[in-house]
Structures are given as C-alpha cells and as structure tokens.
Motif scaffolding. Structure first.
Motif, PDB file in Angstrom:
ATOM      1  N   THR B  80      24.163  80.747  36.261  1.00 20.88           N
ATOM      2  CA  THR B  80      23.094  79.611  37.028  1.00 20.88           C
ATOM      3  C   THR B  80      24.216  78.601  37.359  1.00 20.88           C
ATOM      4  O   THR B  80      23.907  78.367  38.605  1.00 20.88           O
ATOM      5  CB  THR B  80      21.859  79.540  36.417  1.00 20.88           C
ATOM      6  N   ASN B  84      24.712  77.668  41.443  1.00 23.25           N
ATOM      7  CA  ASN B  84      24.209  76.404  41.963  1.00 23.25           C
ATOM      8  C   ASN B  84      25.447  75.775  42.533  1.00 23.25           C
ATOM      9  O   ASN B  84      25.473  75.169  43.613  1.00 23.25           O
ATOM     10  CB  ASN B  84      23.645  75.394  40.754  1.00 23.25           C
ATOM     11  N   VAL B  88      24.568  75.258  46.460  1.00 20.81           N
ATOM     12  CA  VAL B  88      23.731  73.960  46.917  1.00 20.81           C
ATOM     13  C   VAL B  88      24.648  73.225  47.923  1.00 20.81           C
ATOM     14  O   VAL B  88      26.044  73.164  47.612  1.00 20.81           O
ATOM     15  CB  VAL B  88      23.592  73.082  45.676  1.00 20.81           C
ATOM     16  N   SER B 110      24.422  71.595  39.015  1.00 23.13           N
ATOM     17  CA  SER B 110      24.778  72.306  37.984  1.00 23.13           C
ATOM     18  C   SER B 110      24.969  71.866  36.666  1.00 23.13           C
ATOM     19  O   SER B 110      24.494  72.305  35.519  1.00 23.13           O
ATOM     20  CB  SER B 110      25.953  73.301  38.451  1.00 23.13           C
TER      21      SER B 110
END
Lengths: 286, 268
Positions: B80, B84, B88, B110
């Motif tokens: 994840t 991110n 992002v 993150s």
C-alpha cells in the motif's frame, strides 16, 4: 539389520525462545526388523516426540534418524516416501477420519502413494480383514460407526500403506476392555501375518507385557532403557520409581521376593505366574 | 507454522501495565488510537511514537514479541505504501519519468501510513499482551453494561467472546495434530501443487469442523450441568476495582492526546 536407528537424536521445542524445552535428549537406539516393541514413558517423557521423528514429521534439532541405514533427511523431497514406509497412527486417530465412506478413508493413504485402483481395492479389503472390519461396513459412512470401529478404520488407513514399520500411539486409549482386547488381538494378527516391525506406545505395561519382544522406556527426555521385555521387568523397582506402573502380577512377585519366596525369574504375565506356582507347589509335593 | 500466531496471546507478568484496571486500559487504548490519527504533522506523530515506546518499555515485554506481531502485516503495508507513493499527486514533484510521478504528498502519505499502522499494532499489542483474555472480556462487559437498558445482550456477547478466545489455542493445537496425522498418511500440505494442496485442505477442515461441533456440544452440556442460564443475577469472582494509578495512567494519556492535538495545530 536394524530397520530404524537413531544417532544422538535431540529435539528442542521453541529453540531460542523463553519457552525452550528439550523434548528428546541424545537418544541412541537400534530397532531390529520384525519385532514388536513397546514404548513406555510418562506424559511429557518425550515418547510422542520421539516417534514423530521416525517418520520425519519432526526434524531433529541435532542427530540423525536412519531408516534401513540411510538418513531420512538426506533428501528433503523424499520425506513423503519415508512416511509411507514408517506408518504412524496418532493417539485418538478416529478424529482424522474425513471421507464419506469407510472404504475411501482407508484408501486415502494408498491414494496418496499413487497406487492404481485395483491394488488399492486389494489392500483395503485385506487390511479391513486384518483389523476385523466386515466387508459390508466398507460402504457405510465412518461417522455412523461406534468409537471402537472408528478407531479400527483409522488404524486400517495406515496399515493399508503396508509400512515396514507401524507405530501406534496409545491405540487403546479411552476404549473399554473389550474394545482394547480386540484391537490388541488384531494388531498381533497383523504382525504375525506381515512380519513387519510394530511399535506400540502405552502407559501401562499390563497392555504390552504379554507380547512385546522388547521394551523401550523414556524418562525425562532421555532413553531410560531399551532391552528385552524380561530384562526390563527385571528392573521393575526402578521403573516404579520413575512413576510407571508395572503389571499387578509383577508387583505380587516382587512382594513375595521381599518376604523370602524368590522364584529367581521375572514374572510379568499371569499365565507364566500360574505355571511357576504350580511347578513350585509340585516340587514340594503339595 | 501455526505456533507463530500471536493474536490474543497473553504474557503473564506483574509490570505496572499488567496491574492496571482492564477497563481503563481499553479506554486508554481508544484515546491512543485517536491520538495516532490526529493531524498529520511529524510532531504529533512523534508524540504518539514516544507514548508507544513508553508503554512498550513499561510493559516489560521483550521488544522482539512486538516485532513478531507487526511482521505478518509488513508485506501489505509495503504494497500500500508503494501504491500511495506513485498514485498520490499533490505538492512538489520530486521525480517524474513518463507516467511515474513521485510527489511530496505521496511520500508524506505513504510514510505516515506505515508509521501509524506500525504504532497502532504495537500499541494495541501492549493491551493484549498485558491483559488476559478473560479479564479483557470482563472489562468489555462492564464498559458496555449501560447498553443493557436498551435490551442489548451484553453478557451473552461477552460470554461468546470469552469462549471464542478460550478456544483459539485449543483449535490451533487441534489443527496441528490433524495436519500431522494427515501428513503421516502422505497428504501434501506444505509441498505439492496448488490444486493438490487445496484438495488436501478438505482432509484437515472436515475433521476440524466435526471436532469443533463436538466440543461446542460438550461445552453446552457442561454449562447446563452447572445451571448456567445467562447473565441474569450472576455475580463475579473477580471484581474489577480501580485505583489511583489507573486515574494517573488515564491522565497521562489525556495529556499526550492534548499534546498531539496542540502540536498538530501549532507546529504545522
């Protein structure tokens, strides 16, 4: 030649953690082919851990296990073959039953061996006969059977793999006397027919005294003794000291010896005791 | 392999955290979670980190055990975090190559997420490592007892929770045994192709289900034999009593929470 052999076998549970415990401590033994061996020991003496090394379920922390003179961990990928050669029946094996029919459950091990259908059928029927299960039972669901029958189905599942060495962990635990005698008789018959090595783990000497060739006693993770049944019973006092029960008849004869009546022999079955006493009385013309 | 599960494991000891009232510990854990998710400034997270470190040290449980409970989640966290990092899109751009773009916002999110989740797991492990499951459910029952007025079955819920917790180790042990027994019959559990392994799962799950039902049945009978009939009029063996140290612990936690809020607003 020894079929199973251990060299300095040691096993440590949770090595390196605060719960570390040595379960088997430098055990050396040689088991000859074709014998029936009784394995005894207190709860937590390491006997269950020991037998799980014989078929490679546990890997020794150090030391070796040899099957027919070869280290079973020589080739990690062949460990399954070891499990087919050394069959292990756990305590309360009826809880491992899962198939829809008795036939399928007994055949499970053979199927994992990759045998063909006709061979499997032959073995299932033969084993069912060995263990005293009638043929009409084979198509029933194992969950409908009685406790003793279930147990025999589970034992048959391992026997059907025709292992060189069959190990049974407390095969009679929790059964009534009739069920116990039945299982012991069938195991004896199996041994007589196949001439394969059989190891029986038991708490009580009473159970195995009558038919074991040799007895192996574990105490506090160590091998206490491994010798012919007669010789092991010669040490019945030591065995009582480590908390194991010796047969009642042996206790009677130990007491008699203390009171001055020495038969000069180790007695551990009632039949033998009877012969001795009759002989003794005859000698004295009674 | 199943012995590595640390969820719900309890380490008996007598550290100050072990001796706190479990009700307070639960409330404190809630405040702690709020604290971790207040604002997104480095300083407020630092407050949370200091608080976590403090409670870990006070609990007297080896740091290795906390690492063990975080470890299984690391792969998910890293995946994840990477997602991110690349997806992002806000703030200064640090690096750009074709469709890949790393921005200040991406790094922030993150890194914060990874640190936060690790702190969260560590902090809640302090709760479960220092409180026995039984006292924990006792405390939950007490904390939820106002809901009884709304006919909510608080006692039954707590009883189910304690039974579930009580049987986790039993089931793990049972599963281990069944796995060994099937392996002894040549089942390929941790070797072999995916399909054979999936097939062999049946050989484990069926006996496990059967024994669970048998156990449930036996337990129900045993409870009925002792005239168990729910929470009505039931008194307890262990009374939960709060003491000054519980209020002090709560006070310290609230101060930390306030510090986290203040730093989040003023030290942006």
């Amino acid at each position: 030649m020894a079929v199973l052999e251990t060299q300095e076998l040691t096993y440590i549970y949770s090595a390196g953690s605060p719960f570390e415990k040595v379960a088997v401590d430098h055990v050396n033994l040689k088991i000859d082919a074709g014998q029936i061996i009784g394995v005894m020991g207190h709860t937590g003496s390491g006997k269950s851990t020991l037998i799980q090394h014989f078929n490679g379920l546990l890997k020794p922390s150090s030391g070796r296990v040899l099957l027919d003179g070869r280290d079973i961990w020589e080739d990690k990928n062949k460990i399954r073959d070891v499990r087919f050669q050394v069959g292990l029946v756990f305590q309360y094996p009826e809880y491992q039953i899962f198939e829809e029919t008795v036939y399928k459950d007994i055949a499970y091990g053979c199927r994992n061996m990759g045998l063909d259908e006709s061979e499997i059928k032959l073995r299932v029927i033969e084993t069912a006969c060995d263990i005293g299960l009638k043929e009409e039972i084979l198509e029933r669901s194992p969950f409908e059977l009685s406790g003793g029958q279930k147990r025999r189905v589970a034992i048959a599942g391992v026997m059907a793999m025709r292992p060189k060495v069959l190990i049974l962990d407390e095969p009679t635990a929790g059964l009534d006397p009739a069920g116990r005698d039945k299982i012991i008789t069938h195991i004896k018959n199996y041994h007589r027919r196949t001439k394969n090595t059989v190891l029986i783990v038991s708490h009580s000497m009473e159970d195995i005294a009558g038919f074991a060739d040799k007895i192996l006693v574990m105490n506090k993770a160590r091998l206490f003794c491994f010798d012919d049944t007669v010789k092991v019973f010669g040490r019945s006092e030591e065995i009582s000291e480590i908390g194991l029960d010796v047969p009642q008849i042996t206790k009677v004869f130990t007491k008699l010896k203390k009171q001055g009546l020495d038969f000069g022999k180790e007695v551990y079955t009632v039949g033998y005791a009877k012969d001795l006493i009759i002989k003794y009385l005859r000698e004295r013309g009674l | 392999m199943l012995k590595d599960i640390t969820i719900g494991q309890y380490f008996p000891s007598s550290s100050i955290i072990h001796r706190l009232d479990p009700r307070f510990k639960i409330v404190i854990t809630f405040i702690y979670i709020l604290m971790l998710f207040t604002g997104s400034s480095v300083s407020s997270l630092a407050v949370g980190a200091v608080y976590t470190l403090m409670s870990v040290l006070l609990s007297g449980i080896p740091v290795k055990m906390f690492a063990k409970s975080v470890k299984p989640l690391l792969p998910f966290l890293l995946v994840t975090a990477v997602i991110n990092l690349f997806l992002v899109d806000s703030g200064d751009i640090y690096f750009e190559w074709k469709f890949i773009k790393i921005t200040e916002g991406g790094i922030d999110i993150s890194v914060f997420m990874v640190v936060r989740i690790i702190l969260l797991i560590t902090g809640s492990s302090v709760l479960t490592y220092t409180t026995s499951p039984i006292t924990l459910t006792d405390a939950i029952e007490r904390l939820l007892s106002p809901l009884k007025k709304l006919k909510f079955p608080v006692h039954e819920l707590a009883m189910m929770m304690s039974i579930a917790l009580r049987f986790i180790p039993t089931l793990i042990e049972e599963t281990d045994k069944i796995i060994s027994a099937q392996k002894a019959r040549g089942a390929e559990i941790d070797t072999g192709s995916f399909t054979t392994r999936a097939k062999n799962m049946i050989a484990i799950l069926v006996p496990l289900f059967i024994s669970s039902f048998r156990r449930a049945d036996e337990l129900a009978t045993a409870m009925e034999c002792r005239c168990y009939n729910g929470g009505e009029g039931r008194t307890r063996l262990r009374q939960l009593k709060s003491s000054p140290k519980d209020y002090i612990a709560l006070g310290i936690t609230v101060i930390f929470y306030a510090a986290a809020i203040i730093t989040a607003h003023w030290l942006k």
